[in-house]
Design an enzyme around this catalytic site. Structure first.
Site, PDB file in Angstrom:
ATOM      1  N   LYS A 269       1.002  -1.052   0.135  1.00 42.92           N
ATOM      2  CA  LYS A 269      -0.034  -0.018   0.132  1.00 42.92           C
ATOM      3  C   LYS A 269       0.863   1.172   0.030  1.00 42.92           C
ATOM      4  CE  LYS A 269      -2.957   2.690   3.322  1.00 42.92           C
ATOM      5  NZ  LYS A 269      -3.602   2.671   4.384  1.00 42.92           N
ATOM      6  N   ASP A 274      -2.233  10.533   3.362  1.00 42.84           N
ATOM      7  CA  ASP A 274      -3.596  10.189   3.635  1.00 42.84           C
ATOM      8  C   ASP A 274      -4.338  11.242   4.664  1.00 42.84           C
ATOM      9  OD1 ASP A 274      -6.141   9.038   3.860  1.00 42.84           O
ATOM     10  OD2 ASP A 274      -5.353   7.550   5.489  1.00 42.84           O
ATOM     11  N   LYS A 281      -9.316  13.161   8.966  1.00 39.26           N
ATOM     12  CA  LYS A 281      -8.670  12.985  10.377  1.00 39.26           C
ATOM     13  C   LYS A 281      -8.506  13.993  11.131  1.00 39.26           C
ATOM     14  CE  LYS A 281      -5.681   9.243   8.090  1.00 39.26           C
ATOM     15  NZ  LYS A 281      -6.236   7.951   8.975  1.00 39.26           N
ATOM     16  N   ASP A 292       1.848   6.321   5.651  1.00 37.42           N
ATOM     17  CA  ASP A 292       0.849   5.723   5.049  1.00 37.42           C
ATOM     18  C   ASP A 292       1.394   4.827   3.994  1.00 37.42           C
ATOM     19  OD1 ASP A 292      -1.592   4.342   5.880  1.00 37.42           O
ATOM     20  OD2 ASP A 292      -2.887   5.828   4.498  1.00 37.42           O
ATOM     21  N   ASP A 351     -12.025   7.550   4.636  1.00 36.06           N
ATOM     22  CA  ASP A 351     -10.498   7.185   5.547  1.00 36.06           C
ATOM     23  C   ASP A 351     -10.217   5.651   5.505  1.00 36.06           C
ATOM     24  OD1 ASP A 351      -8.118   7.833   6.792  1.00 36.06           O
ATOM     25  OD2 ASP A 351      -9.060   7.915   8.690  1.00 36.06           O
ATOM     26  N   GLU A 353      -9.422   3.787   2.958  1.00 35.71           N
ATOM     27  CA  GLU A 353      -9.210   4.141   1.391  1.00 35.71           C
ATOM     28  C   GLU A 353      -8.204   3.085   1.096  1.00 35.71           C
ATOM     29  OE1 GLU A 353      -5.646   5.005   3.171  1.00 35.71           O
ATOM     30  OE2 GLU A 353      -7.603   5.838   3.589  1.00 35.71           O
ATOM     31  N   ARG A 355      -7.907  -0.016   1.620  1.00 41.19           N
ATOM     32  CA  ARG A 355      -8.411  -1.217   1.121  1.00 41.19           C
ATOM     33  C   ARG A 355      -9.108  -1.415  -0.320  1.00 41.19           C
ATOM     34  NH1 ARG A 355     -12.202  -1.716   6.430  1.00 41.19           N
ATOM     35  NH2 ARG A 355     -10.184  -0.644   7.070  1.00 41.19           N
TER      36      ARG A 355
END
Length: 498
Positions: A269, A274, A281, A292, A351, A353, A355
């Site tokens: 990933k 993010d 967030k 991230d 959030d 995201e 996946r």
């Protein structure tokens, strides 16, 4: 740093610093005993006077030890004999380097690798020492206008081994330790890079750089137009709010003597930043969301490590580069996305995201007919709550693969813990309007995230590593850890049988 091994008598070593261990309470290790005899009891006399107890982390630096040709002798406390743990061994090795760096010595011969570490071999002692030393010396100063002063420091370490028959395996430990340490450093450098520099395009440039550096690596990069043609709609939805386009980088390493051998695929990933998107967030510690992309960084580092080791395997590393930003064009809670697999997903939280990026990437890698696939992701805060900063979360429906990864984690001292899966967790992902929801509620969040991904991995053997708690540290020691490069590298070493 230059590393090597040899088999020699401690009393004959001419070097800037000779390093030997002392056990608690005030007991000389075998190498230290030999020095003591050579120096007519000089070391044991110091211990009797209470100069060193032998506790882990204690040191005593000596000059002009009688009859000893080395310029300095460093005594390092090793705790109680035969009770030395991996963590304590790491402390002794790193303390050794710290002390020597404060002297004028540029070289050392180390006898600490002869110590007995619980359930560990000479190979492990040497390889782990190299990794610990490189970790201890790591600094990320790329963007500091005033660089730390580079002083005369330790440049060469020779590890002494007690038995000549261990020379071959010890030399292998040096080569593999150097390669894994290089991979860890590469992963740290990528993850620590600020998000205004390290965007998805930058990540793809690093992937292309590996192809230039290593003859048996080729890299292919897909841009958003190419991903759209493949119907990677979930992946692209996450990218919509950002001015930085998404890029999917495919790094192919061909090391197997059988070019038709099925590849092992590592998927990372790569959310280079993010914000959470529309489900934004909290501002506190949001700067750490540059990490991230820790999964992609670790896959990049692992590919570098295996190329250095020239492992006889075919491995494909995939860096799923993307940025999740709020914008008038950003995807929203309530959107329904049709993934590359054809399954539809209702977005309940933007959030969640990672996946969405991964589900399309996991579908994409089907084309490689892989032996197995491992995805690596800073996926859930829930995994941090469950396992803290010590263990990465592992999810897999395949017991053999899960056990192989756990074994590699133990060997590499890069710990992981297996989490359960089951139909009951799948129930939490039900949507009234689509095939799946992208979140499953507050309970079991690390598990439901992994179970979500499992819906896109039906055509191959698969495992998921959630590294949200292990990819970086916060606070005064803020920075990337390079994990799980050691775990993944060890897994691939084991698969290669070398």
């Amino acid at each position: 740093m230059e590393f090597s091994v040899k088999n020699g008598s401690v009393e004959k070593q001419r070097t800037g610093c000779l390093v030997v261990g002392v056990y608690e309470p005030r007991r000389l290790s075998p190498a230290a005993e030999q020095l003591d005899k050579l120096s007519d009891g000089y070391l044991s006399n110091l211990l009797r006077k209470g100069d060193l107890e032998g506790r882990v982390g204690q040191t005593l630096l000596l000059h002009n030890v009688p009859n000893v040709p080395a310029d300095r002798v460093l005594l390092v406390g090793c705790g109680k004999e035969r009770e030395l743990t991996e963590r304590q061994y790491k402390q002794t090795i790193q303390k050794m380097v710290q002390v020597i760096n404060d002297t004028g010595s540029t070289e050392a011969i180390c006898f600490l690798t002869e110590l007995h570490v619980k359930a560990r071999s000479v190979y492990w002692n040497i390889r782990f020492a190299i990794e610990a030393i490189q970790e201890n010396g790591y600094q990320y100063n790329e963007f500091k206008s005033v660089k730390p002063e580079i002083r005369r420091e330790l440049r060469k370490i020779v590890f002494n081994i007690a038995n000549r028959k261990d020379l071959t395996v010890s030399e292998q430990a040096v080569e593999q330790g150097k390669a894994v340490a290089l991979g860890v450093i590469a992963a740290k450098n990528v993850a620590n890079c600020p998000p205004n520099v390290c965007n998805p395009k930058y990540l793809s440039g690093l992937a292309k750089g590996l192809a230039k550096e290593y003859d048996n690596i080729t890299t292919t990069v897909l841009d958003e137009k190419e991903m759209a043609a493949l119907q990677m709609n979930a992946y692209l939805a996450v990218s919509r709010g950002s001015e930085n386009d998404a890029y999917l980088s495919i790094i192919e390493y061909k090391g197997s003597p059988n070019p038709a051998a099925k590849p092992i695929v590592l998927v990372g990933k790569g959310l280079t930043f993010d914000t959470g998107g529309i489900s934004i967030k909290p501002s506190d510690a949001m700067d750490e969301m540059k990490y991230d992309m820790g999964g992609a960084a670790s896959v990049y580092g692992t590919m570098k490590a295996i190329a250095e080791m020239k492992l006889p395997l075919n491995v494909i590393g995939v860096l799923a580069g993307c940025e999740n930003m709020p914008d008038g064009n950003a995807y929203r809670p309530g959107d329904i996305l049709t993934t590359m697999s054809g399954l539809t997903v209702e977005v309940l939280n933007t959030d969640a995201e990672g996946r969405l990026v991964l589900c399309d990437t996991l579908t994409y890698v089907e084309r490689f007919d892989p032996e197995l696939v491992i995805d690596v992701a800073t996926l859930t805060g829930a995994c941090m709550i469950a396992l803290g900063n010590h263990n990465s979360g592992l999810i897999s429906p395949n017991n053999t693969l899960a056990n192989d990864l756990l074994n590699a984690a133990e060997q590499a001292d890069d710990k992981a813990w297996r989490l359960p899966m089951g139909e009951e967790y799948q129930e939490q992902l039900k949507s009234n309007f689509a095939d799946l929801a992208n979140i499953g509620g507050r309970l079991g969040g690390a598990i439901t995230a992994g179970v979500f991904l499992s819906n896109f991995t039906k055509k191959y053997t698969w495992a998921h590593l959630d590294i949200a708690g292990t990819a970086w540290k916060s606070g005064a020691a803020k920075g990337a850890t390079g994990r799980p490069v050691p775990l993944l590298s060890q897994f691939l070493i084991n698969k290669a049988g070398v």
